[in-house]
Structure formats: structure tokens, C-alpha cells
Design a protein around this motif. Sequence first.
Motif: not given
Length: 930
Positions: A529-552
Amino acid sequence: MDKDPYKIRKKLSVSGKSFGYYSLSELEEQGHKIGKLPFSIRILLENALRNYDGFAVTMENIETILNWRPEASEKNIPFKPARVLMQDFTGVPAVVDLASLRAETARKGKDPEKINPLVPVDLVIDHSVQVDYFGTAYSYDRNMEEEYKRNKERYQFLKWAQKSFDNFRVVPPGMGICHQINLEYFSKLVIERNGELLPDTLVGTDSHTPMVNGIGVVAWGVGGIEAEAAILGQPLYFIMPEVIGLKLTGKLPLGSTATDLVLTIANLLRKQGVVGKFVEVFGPGLDHLSVPDRATIGNMSPEFGCTITYFPIDDKTLEYMCESNRSEEQIDLVETYCKANMLWRENEENITYTSVLELDVSTIEPTVAGPKRPQDKILLKDFKPKFIDLLGQSFGREYIEQKDRETLLSETRWKSEGGDQPINEPAQKVRKGTVETKVKDGLKTVWIDRGDATFMLSDGSVVIAAITSCTNTSNPFVMVGAGLVAQKAREHGIDVKPWVKTSLAPGSKVVTDYLEKADLMKDLEALQFHLVGYGCTSCIGNSGPLPPAIAKAIDEQELVVASVLSGNRNFEARVHPQVKMNFLMSPMLVVAYALAGRVDINLVNDPISYDRNLRPVYLKDIWPTDDEINEILARVLSPKDFAKNYGEIFEGNEIWRNLEIPEGKLYRWDENSTYIKEIPFFRDISAEAPALKDIQNARALLVLGDSITTDHISPAGPFNEHSAAGKYLIDKGVEKKDFNSYGSRRGNDEVMVRGTFANVRIKNQLAVKEGGYTRYLPTGEELSVFDASVKYRKEEIPLVVLAGREYGSGSSRDWAAKGTFLLGIKCVLAESYERIHRSNLVGLGVLPLQYKAGDTADKLGIDGKEIFTVTGISKDIKPLKELQVTAKNESGEEIKFGVIARLDSLIEIEYYRNGGILQYVLRQFLEKEN
């Protein structure tokens, strides 16, 4: 004209200084029963008295508030907020509108510099940071770099606005979330302006603006259009609200948190039905709730459905002001003014409410909510059986216990080196091999080899665990609690599962300061649980891509995976388009479910994991006591942290400071820009509003069900090259890796109109495909919503949308109305509306129609393939007028029925007549300048 008709303007001495104010106590002495009014209504009354001018605010308005009754009213009242709060997703289009108003003013030969904010505006850039990098010490820096790469043009535009407009401040990226900064810093509670004292009030272009209700500030979310009107000096008009009293007794039991309380209240108030109403909290239970606890509750007012959830100012408020480094002078001012002006929490037993709900806080149990609505409460002890029910009911899959999934059946296996991949960089090459999958009656399990690790991904696996959102990161109790859960997990030798994308995104830098002082950051980081930013991130939908293996694996095997987040929203496709189940919970439980790696587990009774010696570790083993948390809080919380961080809040980093901006008060539009474009609403506006017309021979563009959110209507997240917006950008020479998100493109109407009704989970009953599709009814062909709208426009066919209950719930997203207008939709016909979106539709000149009580499309025999005519608009339009609809079906039969025009006031009729609120303001301004 007498600006003080009740002769109540008095003087108040505070710390040796004399201030003017409008005295509610004087009104009480005159015989008016102010003491029976809810505190929130008293603040509306003071606002009307102070702003009385006989035109925008009339004696009738004042008397309506002064004589407030618990029963529902159809009378409108004005409200002029003391300030306005914005975030960048909604703020950029608002500033585009203001810059466009200046442009049209200049074209008309008038002084564009007279288009300026008349009240202070604070815009916080918090919605654009995305979790591209996670689980590493460099995640924060790399995410910031990516944010600036994607958004440089938007940020230059906002920096230009800060320099070019009066009363306009911008908080640069990476400083925090607007609502937490508002709670911790912006909110003064009582404002001194030109020698006069007034309650701190505001509206914000984000639906969670009521967070500061927890500190005693009356505030709510509005669309960008309404906010712009307020900025330009227009009162906001709304129906005199009912006020529901929420009486709290008792105190939170051990093991329960403010998050559990707020999710319980969401369920309670949604069942009660509080849309468009005020909620005011009272009772002895308040004595045990800190301001952060109260702010957690106020934050989720839009999830409750109410306009505000107000907590009157009391000793707990002053305690928080001291803790958060408000000056002694300001604290003294707040206490003296509120006690003198009947705004201090006392004599609650004398207040009359519309109705009263009671909640014994001591009965609160650990709770989560989901999988797609915040009000869908699930007790932690019932989570596993509820998941099994959801899997069967929603996806037709029979549940298989974890121990029975481990028989491997060879079908296909593939391998991938894992890791986080920025969305704008090519994914790592996947090595071909086999995936072993087990399918029984629909439930799916995929075995994945990644590097040296092999793990099982199933329906119910947690792929995102996000400590995010101002809702909870503003509350030190649950944040320190999360750190202690991580610490105890390490002590027991258990770790986060390898398929979980973890993130920590607090709402202010104060949070990481006290976590560092408590020596808990190292424990959170040890669990990734490292700091990724000071902002809304996942709550607004900015979760970013899942690792390719998981996404596929998710896409190819159609897995029903889950996210867990400490946010306030979990609507379909909001958190991540590949994640179909999303559950809200406290930060402490987010860490726990990241350790478990799945939601189909009974955390109350079953082991959360096993240590290296295969000994079971239970939730109770890693859950901290209240005393442990409070001991740390007493040691690490300091006003100095607030002073340090808010002393440099407007500075930004080196990238921000070096951003070059254009000169001049008129923005120089770049025709080639795909981010910032002059909005077409005001260009060549006529001097007078055209006459209203009935809607003739319209066709339905969409037929939708219940609970259609503004996320469905105008999604904020990423989009692909096959979407209408993606095709547009590719035609403009933009590569897919540079698409960014819909939210970041809100300064460009060409992108946004193509993204309207383009949510991948929206279900249009006229189309076979899920997503942003419809049927072009004249030929029957299935097209994207945008492409169909273009064909209708060429044929000059007006459009309608049919919907069910709670249409437009969710974020205060003005593009959900702007996009609706630009598609050529003339009216929406729904069973009920959420407050903000209905107002936004009116503010854009789209007519909200509501079925009469008991009527629905099904009961009337309407399927959306009819030709619709709406009459009664062109003559004698008045608030809440009944209009007539004629729907001619394919066999030529006419279905006639009445609907209610949800133009709730005379001023809303004027907005609609002018084609929108800003068109009304611009015409008023131009007429005044002539």
C-alpha cells in the motif's frame, strides 16, 4: 429601498473588534419562532435577509423561509453562497464556459473583463491522477509525471484562468482532494467580509461537497452550470426543503467505525426517501462523534439522496478547528457569532422537523456496501452468503467452495511477467503456454503462472484494493487503524495476495505526515500500500490498468472479479471497466480483504490467511483496539502538520511552477486542441430568447431502466479506439496511449458528446448490444448513440429519452446534461429524478418530464418505438404544469397521457425559455451593457 426591513442588523464585538451582522436573535425577540427552525433553515434565512434586494431576493422569499413549515412546499427560495468550490474534472468545463462567455461578449463589442467571478472560487486539481504505478516506492513520483504528461494543456488553461480571472485560486496537482482540503483548510465556518459577519456557505461542482456539513458549513453539490451562475452573482433557486431530523443515540461499539455508520445511514435514508430534502443530525449521539466522523457522514449525502446532512456547530467543532490549526481569533469569532445568532447546537428539543428517524449508534456492526450501489448494505458477517446469492442471481453461476476448486483441468495456460503497466506504454509480451481453468455450472477459476508464482484467480477474487477518497482518508481514526492492521499482519507473517492491485491515495498530505510519525507507513508499504498520489484515484475511476496477466484472464474467461475501496461510489464500470463487483468499506477492511484476496470469505469466523507455519490468522488477530488507535492519535496529530502543508498549498511542484501560460484576458483558442475548445452554446446568441415550442414527432434515442447514474450518461473513465470518442481522436491524430479519460477531456465538446451514454455497462432497451448503442428507428439499424443522433439531426427529428426511477443519480456532472443537449435530446421522461441532474437538464434547456404518480412506460404500454408529441409547452407554461403526450405506435394507435413538466419555479422557466441558465445570464448582461 430599505435593505433591512426587519431592523435586525446589529453590531457584535469580538476580540475588541466590531462587526455588523443580521441578528436572528432579534427576530426571535420580535416574536418570530426562530428557535423552532432547524439550524440549516436558520442559515438559509440569514442568507435571504442579508441578500434582500427586492428583486432577486424578495420579501416573499424571506417570509417563506421565516414561516417554514415541516410539510412539503412548492414555494421557491433563493440562496447566494459565500463561495464556490471546484475540482478539475468539472472545473475545466466551467472555466471553458466562462472563457467562452468572455469570447462572445467581446464579439458583441462589450468589455469581456466584466465577466468575472463575483464570489471567491477555489479549484483543486484532484481528479486527474491515475494509478499507473503501484506497489513501489517510486509510484507517487511516476504517477505525477504521467499526470502532467497527459494533462499539460488542461493545467496551462487552469493556470491561465488563475491569472486572468479575479477571485479565482487554483490548488495544483498532488496536494490533496478538494473536499478534504475544504474541511481542513478552506472552511472558515464564519466569514468576515467588508466588516460584516456571515455564515460560511458554499456550493461545489462535485456532489460530495456536503462533506463540510460535518464542520457546520451549509454546502451542497451543484452542476457546473449552476456554479457558474452563482459565480456570476445569480442566486440559486430551489424548492423550500423539508428537513428530516436524524436523531443519534449511543456511541460506536468496539470494532465498528464511522465507515460502518455511514453505510448504515445510507441504507436507512435511501429506504426513507430523502431526495431533495435536508437532513439535520441531532441527539446525544453527536457528543461521541468527532468532526472527521461527522464529515464522513456528510460526505455521502448524495448517496443518501439528500441535499445536505447538517451537523450544527458545537464544542466538537471548535475542538477540530484547534486541531487543524485554525487561529484562536477565528475560533473565538465562530463561537461568539454562533452563540449570539442562534446557530450554536443547543435547545435541540425545541426544533420542529418534517419527520424524525432514530438510530442507536451502539447497534452498528461492521458493514460493507455493494456491489454497485452505495446504499446496498451488507453486514460483514453476511458478506459471503450475499456474494453467493449475487453470483447466482446476477451472473447465473453456481458457487463452488474454495477447497473444491483446486482440481486442475488442462485447457490453456499462459505465462506473463507481472508488474504494473502504465496505460500509455506497451504491455509486456505474454509468453504462450496453458491456462488451467475449472468451470462447473458457470463458476470460473483460472490458474495463472507469473514468474515463479502460481496463483488461482476466481469469481470473487479481489483485484483492486484501494485506500482512497476523502470520505475516509480525512478520518485519522480509520487511517491509523488501517496502518495497525498492516502492522499486525506483518507481525503474523501474512501478506497481500499477488493478484491484488493495492494503492494508498489520501486526501491531504497531513495523512502521510501522521502515518510517518506513527511509524505505520513502513507497514502499509510492506503490504504494497504505497503512496500513489494525493487525489481521488479509484473512487473516480482512475484505478489505472490491471496487470496484463490479470486483465487478460478476466476478459478471456469472463471472470466476475471484485474491487474493495474506502470510497463513496461503486456504480457499474466506475471503479474499473473490467471489475463487475465493487464494495465500499473502511480502510481497515480494505487491508483485510487485500490480505484475503477474495470477498467470498467469512472474515468473522474463517482464517483470513495462514502464516509460514500454516497456522491460521484471523481478522480478530490483526484488528486493533480503539485504545491502541487513540493512543497513537494523541501522540501524532499536531496542528503543525496542518500549518506546514497548507502554508504551501498553492505552490505546486517544479513542473507546475514552470508551466508557460498565454497572456491576455481573452483565451486564445487552438483549433487543433483536443482538450480545450470553445463551447458552441453562446456563439452568435440572439438578443432575445426565442418563443417556446411544443415538441413534435420526436423519437426515443434511449429507453432506460431505474437508477441510471450520471456515470452511465457521461462516464469519466478511460475509453477505447472503437468508441465514437476514440475514433474522433484517432482521426485527429491522437494515439490510443494518449487518449487519457473522458473526465480529462471535458474541455472539448466534440469528445464529450461522443462519450454521452457511452458507458460500457449502460443497457438501452432499444439495442441488442450492451454499451452505448441504440436502434435508429426509421431503418432499424443498430448504431452508436452518437452516430444515430447525427442521422436524426440530419432528418431534423427531435429526440427523447425514457427512463425509470432515480434518473441522474450520482455525481454532479454537468456534462451529463450538456451531452444530452448536444445529442439533440429535447426532453427526458422519467419516473423520478435526482436533484442535481434535474436542475442541470433545466440549466441546459432540456425539459425534464415526470410521469404522473402510478404511471410508468410499461403500464402505459410504451416501448420507445413510438413517435412522441408533447403539447402544452408553447402556451401558458408555469411551474409543474401538466403537459400532454401523444405516443403513436407502429400500428398507428395513439396513446395519450399527462406528464408533469419539472420546471419547478418561475426562474427555471426563464432558464428553459433562454435555452439554459448561462444563456439567460449572458442575455441579461448584454442587455444591461446596452
